[in-house]
Design a protein around this motif. Structure first.
Motif, short mmCIF file in Angstrom:
data_model
loop_
_atom_site.label_atom_id
_atom_site.label_comp_id
_atom_site.label_asym_id
_atom_site.label_seq_id
_atom_site.Cartn_x
_atom_site.Cartn_y
_atom_site.Cartn_z
N THR A 15 0.79 -1.21 0.24
CA THR A 15 -0.24 -0.15 0.26
C THR A 15 0.93 1.14 -0.01
O THR A 15 0.34 2.36 -0.60
CB THR A 15 -0.68 -0.25 1.27
N ILE A 18 1.19 3.39 -3.22
CA ILE A 18 -0.48 3.61 -3.71
C ILE A 18 0.05 5.22 -2.67
O ILE A 18 -0.47 5.85 -3.83
CB ILE A 18 -0.83 2.53 -3.55
N TRP A 19 0.24 5.24 -1.57
CA TRP A 19 -0.23 6.06 -0.95
C TRP A 19 1.03 7.39 -1.71
O TRP A 19 0.69 8.62 -1.83
CB TRP A 19 -0.03 5.64 0.67
N VAL A 22 -0.58 8.48 -4.82
CA VAL A 22 -1.59 9.48 -4.06
C VAL A 22 -1.48 10.60 -3.78
O VAL A 22 -2.45 12.21 -4.41
CB VAL A 22 -2.76 9.05 -4.42
N ILE A 38 1.58 4.92 -12.96
CA ILE A 38 0.28 4.39 -12.69
C ILE A 38 -0.13 3.49 -12.41
O ILE A 38 -0.17 2.23 -10.95
CB ILE A 38 -0.96 5.52 -12.97
N VAL A 42 0.26 1.62 -8.77
CA VAL A 42 -1.16 1.55 -8.42
C VAL A 42 -1.54 0.39 -8.65
O VAL A 42 -1.76 -0.15 -8.08
CB VAL A 42 -1.75 3.18 -8.65
N THR A 46 -2.07 -3.12 -6.60
CA THR A 46 -3.55 -2.84 -5.71
C THR A 46 -3.82 -4.63 -5.64
O THR A 46 -3.99 -5.08 -5.83
CB THR A 46 -4.29 -2.14 -6.97
N PRO A 109 -7.98 1.13 -5.24
CA PRO A 109 -7.10 0.92 -4.41
C PRO A 109 -7.36 1.92 -3.81
O PRO A 109 -6.88 1.81 -2.60
CB PRO A 109 -5.97 1.89 -5.44
N SER A 110 -8.21 2.61 -3.71
CA SER A 110 -9.12 3.25 -2.23
C SER A 110 -9.02 2.19 -0.92
O SER A 110 -8.95 2.73 -0.03
CB SER A 110 -10.26 4.39 -2.84
N MET A 113 -6.15 0.71 0.50
CA MET A 113 -5.75 2.56 1.12
C MET A 113 -6.23 2.96 2.48
O MET A 113 -5.74 2.84 3.74
CB MET A 113 -6.03 3.63 0.37
#
Length: 142
Positions: A15, A18-19, A22, A38, A42, A46, A109-110, A113
């Motif tokens: 993760t 990704i953080w 984003v 990306i 990301v 994911t 992906p959220s 996260m």
């Protein structure tokens, strides 16, 4: 418990990119641009993180049912893994079941996260308790 701990470390490490992709874009531009790495930052984390989190959710659920989780940190890790999978399942159902275009999957992906933030809090708590307990001096015998 060992599997939950190991899977939690791996899923939080999935993760982190990704953080890193984003959060700065949201803070400085207010929008997340699609492109510019990306796929590596990301999409790949994911695709790796969700199955690993699924294994963690199963391990966490088994540990909770068997009452093997000791302490709030381990409980946070189990709940965080289950929250990740629940959010991902909700996003997938939303994207596939209703009259939608499938672009809703871009928010997948959220789920990783948000759920892994809870897991990271549990990991930080677990390692801080270990650090504090190992740094306590024991009296020496004369």
């Amino acid at each position: 418990m060992q599997m939950l701990r190991t899977v939690s470390i791996i899923s939080v490490l999935c993760t982190v990119p990704i953080w890193l992709f984003v959060v700065p874009q949201l803070v400085f531009a207010g929008v997340v641009e699609v492109g510019g790495g990306i796929e590596i930052m990301v999409v790949l984390p994911t695709l790796l993180g969700l199955p690993i989190s699924f294994a963690g959710a199963i391990a966490g659920a088994v540990c909770i049912v068997q009452r093997r989780l000791r302490g709030w940190a381990m409980i946070l890790m189990g709940v965080g893994q289950m929250a990740t999978i629940a959010l991902a399942a909700a996003i997938i159902v939303w994207a596939l079941a209703f009259a939608s275009t499938g672009w809703e999957l871009i928010v997948l992906p959220s789920a990783l996260m948000l759920g892994q933030a809870i897991v990271a809090a549990g990991l930080i708590g677990m390692f801080s308790v270990r650090y504090r307990s190992s740094s306590i001096r024991r009296p020496t015998e004369n």
